[in-house]
Scaffold this motif. Sequence first.
Motif, PDB file in Angstrom:
ATOM      1  N   PHE A 193       5.229  -3.151 -11.549  1.00 47.11           N
ATOM      2  CA  PHE A 193       5.188  -2.115 -10.514  1.00 47.11           C
ATOM      3  C   PHE A 193       6.455  -1.281 -10.506  1.00 47.11           C
ATOM      4  O   PHE A 193       6.404  -0.041 -10.452  1.00 47.11           O
ATOM      5  N   MET A 194       7.600  -1.931 -10.554  1.00 41.47           N
ATOM      6  CA  MET A 194       8.859  -1.193 -10.500  1.00 41.47           C
ATOM      7  C   MET A 194       9.038  -0.287 -11.723  1.00 41.47           C
ATOM      8  O   MET A 194       9.586   0.816 -11.619  1.00 41.47           O
ATOM      9  N   LYS A 195       8.558  -0.727 -12.865  1.00 41.89           N
ATOM     10  CA  LYS A 195       8.623   0.132 -14.055  1.00 41.89           C
ATOM     11  C   LYS A 195       7.721   1.348 -13.889  1.00 41.89           C
ATOM     12  O   LYS A 195       8.097   2.465 -14.251  1.00 41.89           O
ATOM     13  N   LYS A 196       6.528   1.156 -13.307  1.00 36.79           N
ATOM     14  CA  LYS A 196       5.644   2.287 -13.023  1.00 36.79           C
ATOM     15  C   LYS A 196       6.263   3.234 -12.006  1.00 36.79           C
ATOM     16  O   LYS A 196       5.986   4.435 -12.004  1.00 36.79           O
ATOM     17  N   ALA A 197       7.104   2.674 -11.129  1.00 42.18           N
ATOM     18  CA  ALA A 197       7.758   3.474 -10.090  1.00 42.18           C
ATOM     19  C   ALA A 197       9.016   4.175 -10.598  1.00 42.18           C
ATOM     20  O   ALA A 197       9.703   4.846  -9.828  1.00 42.18           O
ATOM     21  N   PHE A 279      12.232   0.243   9.863  1.00 40.85           N
ATOM     22  CA  PHE A 279      10.974   0.130  10.607  1.00 40.85           C
ATOM     23  C   PHE A 279      10.141   1.406  10.516  1.00 40.85           C
ATOM     24  O   PHE A 279       8.933   1.357  10.318  1.00 40.85           O
ATOM     25  N   TYR A 280      10.789   2.565  10.651  1.00 42.17           N
ATOM     26  CA  TYR A 280      10.026   3.811  10.689  1.00 42.17           C
ATOM     27  C   TYR A 280       9.780   4.420   9.312  1.00 42.17           C
ATOM     28  O   TYR A 280       8.853   5.205   9.147  1.00 42.17           O
ATOM     29  N   ASP A 281      10.614   4.083   8.333  1.00 40.37           N
ATOM     30  CA  ASP A 281      10.404   4.682   7.014  1.00 40.37           C
ATOM     31  C   ASP A 281       9.884   3.676   5.991  1.00 40.37           C
ATOM     32  O   ASP A 281       9.773   3.976   4.807  1.00 40.37           O
ATOM     33  N   GLY A 282       9.520   2.459   6.453  1.00 38.93           N
ATOM     34  CA  GLY A 282       8.962   1.471   5.546  1.00 38.93           C
ATOM     35  C   GLY A 282       7.531   1.811   5.176  1.00 38.93           C
ATOM     36  O   GLY A 282       6.748   2.283   5.997  1.00 38.93           O
ATOM     37  N   VAL A 283       7.186   1.559   3.908  1.00 34.74           N
ATOM     38  CA  VAL A 283       5.850   1.842   3.405  1.00 34.74           C
ATOM     39  C   VAL A 283       5.271   0.569   2.808  1.00 34.74           C
ATOM     40  O   VAL A 283       5.951  -0.160   2.086  1.00 34.74           O
ATOM     41  N   ASN A 284       4.011   0.301   3.113  1.00 31.57           N
ATOM     42  CA  ASN A 284       3.297  -0.856   2.576  1.00 31.57           C
ATOM     43  C   ASN A 284       2.547  -0.423   1.318  1.00 31.57           C
ATOM     44  O   ASN A 284       1.798   0.556   1.349  1.00 31.57           O
ATOM     45  N   ILE A 285       2.735  -1.148   0.227  1.00 35.94           N
ATOM     46  CA  ILE A 285       2.087  -0.816  -1.041  1.00 35.94           C
ATOM     47  C   ILE A 285       1.340  -2.039  -1.551  1.00 35.94           C
ATOM     48  O   ILE A 285       1.837  -3.163  -1.462  1.00 35.94           O
ATOM     49  N   THR A 286       0.152  -1.834  -2.084  1.00 36.16           N
ATOM     50  CA  THR A 286      -0.555  -2.900  -2.776  1.00 36.16           C
ATOM     51  C   THR A 286      -0.271  -2.760  -4.268  1.00 36.16           C
ATOM     52  O   THR A 286      -0.746  -1.826  -4.910  1.00 36.16           O
ATOM     53  N   ALA A 287       0.529  -3.661  -4.809  1.00 38.42           N
ATOM     54  CA  ALA A 287       0.875  -3.634  -6.229  1.00 38.42           C
ATOM     55  C   ALA A 287      -0.126  -4.463  -7.014  1.00 38.42           C
ATOM     56  O   ALA A 287      -0.572  -5.514  -6.556  1.00 38.42           O
ATOM     57  N   GLY A 288      -0.468  -3.992  -8.197  1.00 35.56           N
ATOM     58  CA  GLY A 288      -1.419  -4.689  -9.051  1.00 35.56           C
ATOM     59  C   GLY A 288      -2.758  -3.995  -9.144  1.00 35.56           C
ATOM     60  O   GLY A 288      -3.575  -4.336 -10.005  1.00 35.56           O
ATOM     61  N   LEU A 289      -3.027  -3.024  -8.269  1.00 37.91           N
ATOM     62  CA  LEU A 289      -4.269  -2.265  -8.328  1.00 37.91           C
ATOM     63  C   LEU A 289      -4.235  -1.292  -9.502  1.00 37.91           C
ATOM     64  O   LEU A 289      -3.155  -0.962 -10.013  1.00 37.91           O
ATOM     65  N   PRO A 290      -5.383  -0.769  -9.919  1.00 34.83           N
ATOM     66  CA  PRO A 290      -5.398   0.214 -11.016  1.00 34.83           C
ATOM     67  C   PRO A 290      -4.895   1.596 -10.606  1.00 34.83           C
ATOM     68  O   PRO A 290      -4.838   2.506 -11.425  1.00 34.83           O
ATOM     69  N   GLU A 320       4.456  10.734   1.153  1.00 38.05           N
ATOM     70  CA  GLU A 320       5.496  11.200   0.232  1.00 38.05           C
ATOM     71  C   GLU A 320       5.657  10.245  -0.948  1.00 38.05           C
ATOM     72  O   GLU A 320       5.780  10.676  -2.105  1.00 38.05           O
ATOM     73  N   LEU A 321       5.634   8.941  -0.662  1.00 31.37           N
ATOM     74  CA  LEU A 321       5.803   7.965  -1.730  1.00 31.37           C
ATOM     75  C   LEU A 321       4.587   7.966  -2.651  1.00 31.37           C
ATOM     76  O   LEU A 321       4.729   7.825  -3.870  1.00 31.37           O
ATOM     77  N   ALA A 322       3.391   8.129  -2.097  1.00 32.51           N
ATOM     78  CA  ALA A 322       2.197   8.218  -2.926  1.00 32.51           C
ATOM     79  C   ALA A 322       2.299   9.401  -3.882  1.00 32.51           C
ATOM     80  O   ALA A 322       1.944   9.312  -5.063  1.00 32.51           O
ATOM     81  N   VAL A 323       2.788  10.540  -3.370  1.00 32.81           N
ATOM     82  CA  VAL A 323       2.984  11.719  -4.214  1.00 32.81           C
ATOM     83  C   VAL A 323       4.000  11.426  -5.309  1.00 32.81           C
ATOM     84  O   VAL A 323       3.777  11.718  -6.492  1.00 32.81           O
ATOM     85  N   LYS A 324       5.106  10.819  -4.927  1.00 30.37           N
ATOM     86  CA  LYS A 324       6.178  10.522  -5.879  1.00 30.37           C
ATOM     87  C   LYS A 324       5.698   9.558  -6.975  1.00 30.37           C
ATOM     88  O   LYS A 324       5.903   9.806  -8.170  1.00 30.37           O
ATOM     89  N   LEU A 325       5.032   8.471  -6.567  1.00 26.11           N
ATOM     90  CA  LEU A 325       4.603   7.473  -7.532  1.00 26.11           C
ATOM     91  C   LEU A 325       3.549   8.031  -8.487  1.00 26.11           C
ATOM     92  O   LEU A 325       3.529   7.702  -9.678  1.00 26.11           O
ATOM     93  N   SER A 326       2.661   8.854  -7.954  1.00 26.25           N
ATOM     94  CA  SER A 326       1.582   9.375  -8.798  1.00 26.25           C
ATOM     95  C   SER A 326       2.064  10.422  -9.788  1.00 26.25           C
ATOM     96  O   SER A 326       1.349  10.789 -10.714  1.00 26.25           O
ATOM     97  N   ASN A 327       3.302  10.880  -9.598  1.00 31.63           N
ATOM     98  CA  ASN A 327       3.854  11.880 -10.513  1.00 31.63           C
ATOM     99  C   ASN A 327       5.006  11.356 -11.350  1.00 31.63           C
ATOM    100  O   ASN A 327       5.701  12.132 -12.012  1.00 31.63           O
ATOM    101  N   VAL A 328       5.237  10.027 -11.316  1.00 30.24           N
ATOM    102  CA  VAL A 328       6.303   9.436 -12.146  1.00 30.24           C
ATOM    103  C   VAL A 328       5.952   9.589 -13.617  1.00 30.24           C
ATOM    104  O   VAL A 328       4.824   9.328 -14.019  1.00 30.24           O
TER     105      VAL A 328
END
Length: 328
Positions: A193-197, A279-290, A320-328
């Motif tokens: 996951f971190m490499k994909k990020a 608390f306010y800027d934390g994001v929950n991610i499911t790692a391992g999905l396609p 914002e993080l979804a946008v960032k990750l999908s464009n790595v």
Amino acid sequence: MKGVIGITMGDPAGIGPEIILKALMTDELTGTNCVVIGSVDVLKRVQQEQLVPAQQIHVISSVSEARFESGIVNVIDVPLEDMSTFESGKVQAQSGDLAYRCVTIATRLAQQGEIAAIATAPLNKEALHLAGHFYPGHTELLAHLTDTKDYAMVLYTDKLRVIHVTTHIALLDFLKNLNQTRVNTVIKIADTFMKKAGFAQPKIAVAGVNPHAGENGLFGQEEIQVLNPCIEAMQQEGIDVCGPCPPDTVFLQAFQGQFDIVVAMYHDQGHIPLKLMGFYDGVNITAGLPFFRTSADHGTAFDIAWTGKANPESMIKSIELAVKLSNV
């Protein structure tokens, strides 16, 4: 449509509709390539009750019809069973069913390549179960829909990232079921996951189970019997992982930049430091999905739902993080 983010409404009786509309009108996200998957009638009622400033709801039947312009909210309509009996701030089966259908539609779009990632607003587990969908939450539902066997919850901020070996189980059950196979799997998921990020060689720390990481067996044997063999095996596979680290210091060390991600053993071990520090800027991610899935790191907040008081910061960060990750 590379870079398009699908945003699922979650439970419409909660704060999801409000924080989605609030997030999409911010300077950070206005005009961003986002498509909301949820009830048009609910979103319009949120506007009518003046919980958010007015925006143009653009109803679409496919992602290709979206208009990514300032002030426009693209929505694939997922109607409630009966809008006339809908009640905000209350657990209802039809709200749980709508949340479920939103996730299934978003998953299909992601698997078809029409959206690059999913950002989910919170659902309510009781409402989900009342509707006959017996999943502990988004993570397990998404794993089922994508036939994913190996997955883990990640809590993500700019300065601290945590991945969990276990989440929604009793502490006694965690201790009974802790095993090398699961720990090895989570370390591998963290590395991938971190490499994909965007982290070329992520530094991974494994938190201990016991105080002081067991103190060489003085306070427990889990580190010696389970964690040490796992860490050595993963190091031999070329993963930059260390530990077991004392849980009372490793999260601060990661926050200060010594590690890129911490493997937490159980729910509260990882959630408490993350929510304290972000608390306010934390994001929950499911790692391992396609595909990437992010989520606001809080619940439906029925106590303040539909009052205009909901803070959209975590929803903003998740999109914002979804946008960032999908464009790595």
